[in-house]
Design an enzyme around this catalytic site. Structure first.
Site, PDB file in Angstrom:
ATOM      1  CD  GLU A  47      -2.378  -1.198   2.811  1.00 31.37           C
ATOM      2  OE1 GLU A  47      -1.760  -0.653   3.750  1.00 31.37           O
ATOM      3  OE2 GLU A  47      -3.363  -1.908   2.985  1.00 31.37           O
ATOM      4  N   PRO A  48       1.546   1.549  -1.080  1.00 30.50           N
ATOM      5  CG  PRO A  48       2.380   1.723  -3.252  1.00 30.50           C
ATOM      6  CD  PRO A  48       1.617   0.789  -2.338  1.00 30.50           C
ATOM      7  N   GLY A  49       1.845   5.077  -0.538  1.00 30.41           N
ATOM      8  CA  GLY A  49       1.135   6.356  -0.660  1.00 30.41           C
ATOM      9  C   GLY A  49       2.126   7.422  -1.100  1.00 30.41           C
ATOM     10  CB  CYS A 106      -1.439  34.453  14.287  1.00 30.08           C
ATOM     11  SG  CYS A 106      -2.289  35.523  13.151  1.00 30.08           S
ATOM     12  CD  GLU A 107       0.681  28.376  15.664  1.00 29.16           C
ATOM     13  OE1 GLU A 107       1.496  27.708  16.312  1.00 29.16           O
ATOM     14  OE2 GLU A 107      -0.535  28.165  15.661  1.00 29.16           O
TER      15      GLU A 107
HETATM   16  N1  LLP Z   1      -0.843   1.680   4.824  1.00 25.82           N
HETATM   17  C1  LLP Z   1      -1.167   2.046   6.075  1.00 25.82           C
HETATM   18  C2  LLP Z   1      -1.924   1.122   6.899  1.00 25.82           C
HETATM   19  C3  LLP Z   1      -0.787   3.301   6.566  1.00 25.82           C
HETATM   20  O1  LLP Z   1      -1.098   3.650   7.804  1.00 25.82           O
HETATM   21  C4  LLP Z   1      -0.053   4.174   5.737  1.00 25.82           C
HETATM   22  C5  LLP Z   1       0.355   5.498   6.214  1.00 25.82           C
HETATM   23  C6  LLP Z   1       0.242   3.765   4.434  1.00 25.82           C
HETATM   24  C7  LLP Z   1      -0.152   2.499   4.012  1.00 25.82           C
HETATM   25  C8  LLP Z   1       0.994   4.624   3.465  1.00 25.82           C
HETATM   26  O2  LLP Z   1       2.265   4.968   3.899  1.00 25.82           O
HETATM   27  P1  LLP Z   1       3.240   5.790   2.909  1.00 25.82           P
HETATM   28  O3  LLP Z   1       3.582   4.885   1.766  1.00 25.82           O
HETATM   29  O4  LLP Z   1       2.501   6.983   2.457  1.00 25.82           O
HETATM   30  O5  LLP Z   1       4.387   6.135   3.765  1.00 25.82           O
HETATM   31  N2  LLP Z   1       1.496  12.252   7.856  1.00 25.82           N
HETATM   32  C9  LLP Z   1       2.760  11.554   7.845  1.00 25.82           C
HETATM   33  C10 LLP Z   1       2.641  10.159   7.277  1.00 25.82           C
HETATM   34  C11 LLP Z   1       1.618   9.306   7.998  1.00 25.82           C
HETATM   35  C12 LLP Z   1       1.466   7.957   7.365  1.00 25.82           C
HETATM   36  C13 LLP Z   1       0.261   7.257   7.894  1.00 25.82           C
HETATM   37  N3  LLP Z   1       0.036   5.972   7.371  1.00 25.82           N
HETATM   38  C14 LLP Z   1       3.770  12.388   7.044  1.00 25.82           C
HETATM   39  O6  LLP Z   1       3.419  13.450   6.573  1.00 25.82           O
HETATM   40  O7  LLP Z   1       4.926  12.007   6.909  1.00 25.82           O
END
Ligand code: LLP
Length: 424
Positions: free
Chosen positions: A281-283, A352-353
């Protein structure tokens, strides 16, 4: 300190210099900024499509796009059209993906505290998998099925107890975590037994997500090796390794490609004798480098002997990552992406911070002036999606660029939008 120009490999795939100015997707970034206003997220559509296809090829279709990184209908369609499933972590994400036309059976539903309503919505939408995170969630699923809903297919989220060497808030697989069923004390085994025996769940396999912005892919091999006996004993048909592949944000950082990450994961699974189908599950690695944020420089304040503050027209409302995780970014000017950057400044927003910092120690061209269009690259992940309208600063527009066309996919928020739900 460096005075090098912005490293080109931090920019989207189709970034080019044309007449000294930055073009992405065949569009002049200065013109896009002029036409749609700033701040604006400018996404390279080709880059998004290429990364989605890379994921699908690398994991043999067993891949879901983690939509929390960046979600709007246009993005959901790109991921879906490339053959990805979509990982949604809330009813809200599920709603957007469905509204984009993604069929329910292409969704994977996550979350450590899914409500009864969300679970009902997921089952009614026919999601492909619910990734179950707790015994309380099992109670809810059983109650829903008891009340007449169909039996969903589930994966169980396991906490492998692995330190993935990333920011504390981005670790999810350490022993002290709110996510998943821990391997310790027989808890994960108990969860599997319950899921298998329950008439309200079709047990398909296991899931583990060790964290995010993980640079050392060896961590995945470690997690897989330690989970392999457990995966095999549970007779899981599927094993999802989650997401988390790190990306380079600043000069000098290096990250693996999705293809190399997949090779490590699939190789480790094979070496550990896992027979289950491997899913991922890449994001971030799909969307981060696809976007640059363009801002307008509003003030340049030189504090002799202290520092120079350069204010832009956004801030923590569209990029909270520096203040949340201490994340670093680079900056450059769209009119001169190949300029040397000998001027040191702190780039701040308009909130404002004092913590409203976008780049703590930025290097910029010496002739940077008020009115310049300043860009920060690698803002495609967890920027727009974590945005707020703090101080009632309007959320920025999102523009996709491809083949010389710039199209608006998310409109800039208006002042009146901020009153829509203010019914007092
Ligand atoms: N699968 C699950 C179950 C997850 O919790 C996440 C991310 C992903 C996949 C995707 O991870 P990725 O490939 O995007 O790293 N807000 C933080 C990142 C939080 C990630 C939360 N879960 C930031 O800005 O670095």
């Amino acid at each position: 300190m460096t005075s090098n120009p912005i490293p080109w490999d931090l920019l989207p795939d189709t970034a080019r210099m044309v007449d000294g100015r930055l073009h992405i997707g065949g569009c002049d970034v200065l013109e896009v900024a002029e036409r749609f206003g700033t701040p604006v997220f400018i996404y390279d559509e080709e880059h998004l499509k290429t990364r989605c296809r890379e994921g699908v090829d690398a994991f043999d279709d067993g891949v879901a796009y983690a939509s929390k990184a960046f979600l709007c209908r246009a993005m959901a369609r790109i991921a879906h059209d490339a053959g990805m499933h979509i990982d949604v972590a809330t009813g809200g994400e599920m709603h957007i993906a469905l509204a984009a036309g993604v069929p329910g059976d292409k969704l994977v539903f996550h979350g450590n505290n899914k409500s009864m309503d969300e679970l009902g919505f997921a089952i009614d939408s026919g999601v492909s998998r619910i990734v179950v995170d707790s015994f309380d969630e099992m109670d809810r699923i059983e109650a829903l099925v008891e009340a007449g809903r169909p039996v969903p297919s589930v994966l169980l989220r396991i906490n492998p107890g692995i330190d993935a060497h990333t920011h504390e808030y981005l670790q999810t697989g350490v022993p002290d975590s709110k996510f998943g069923f821990p391997l310790t004390e027989g808890i994960a085994t108990e969860a599997i037994t319950r899921a298998r025996e329950s008439r309200a769940m079709e047990f398909r396999g296991l899931h583990a997500h060790i964290g995010s912005q993980v640079f050392d892919v060896g961590n995945y091999a470690k997690a897989i090796a330690s989970l392999a006996p457990f995966v095999n004993e549970s007779s899981a048909e599927e094993f999802s390794i989650g997401g988390g592949l790190g990306v380079a944000y600043v000069e000098g950082e290096e990250a693996d490609t999705i293809t190399a990450w997949a090779e490590t994961i699939l190789g480790a699974a094979k070496a550990s004798g896992i027979s289950a189908r491997i899913l991922a599950e890449p994001g971030r690695s799909i969307v981060a480098r696809a976007s640059v944020t363009a801002y307008t420089v509003g003030t340049i304040k030189d504090l002799p002997g202290v520092r120079t503050y350069l204010s832009v027209d956004g801030g923590i409302s569209e990029n909270p990552r520096p203040v949340l995780y201490g994340s670093g970014y680079e900056a450059f000017l769209a009119r001169a992406p190949e300029s040397l950057r000998p001027m040191r400044a702190r780039i701040v927003g308009k909130h404002c911070e004092s913590g409203d910092i976008i780049v703590k120690e930025a290097d910029l061209p010496a002739d940077t002036v008020v009115g310049d269009i300043l860009c920060t690259p690698v803002t495609g992940a967890y920027g727009h999606s974590m945005g707020s309208n703090y101080n009632k600063v309007a959320r920025p527009a999102v523009v996709f660029v491809a083949n010389g066309n710039a199209r608006l996919v998310v409109e800039r928020e208006t002042y009146d939008d901020m009153l829509i739900r203010d019914v007092g």
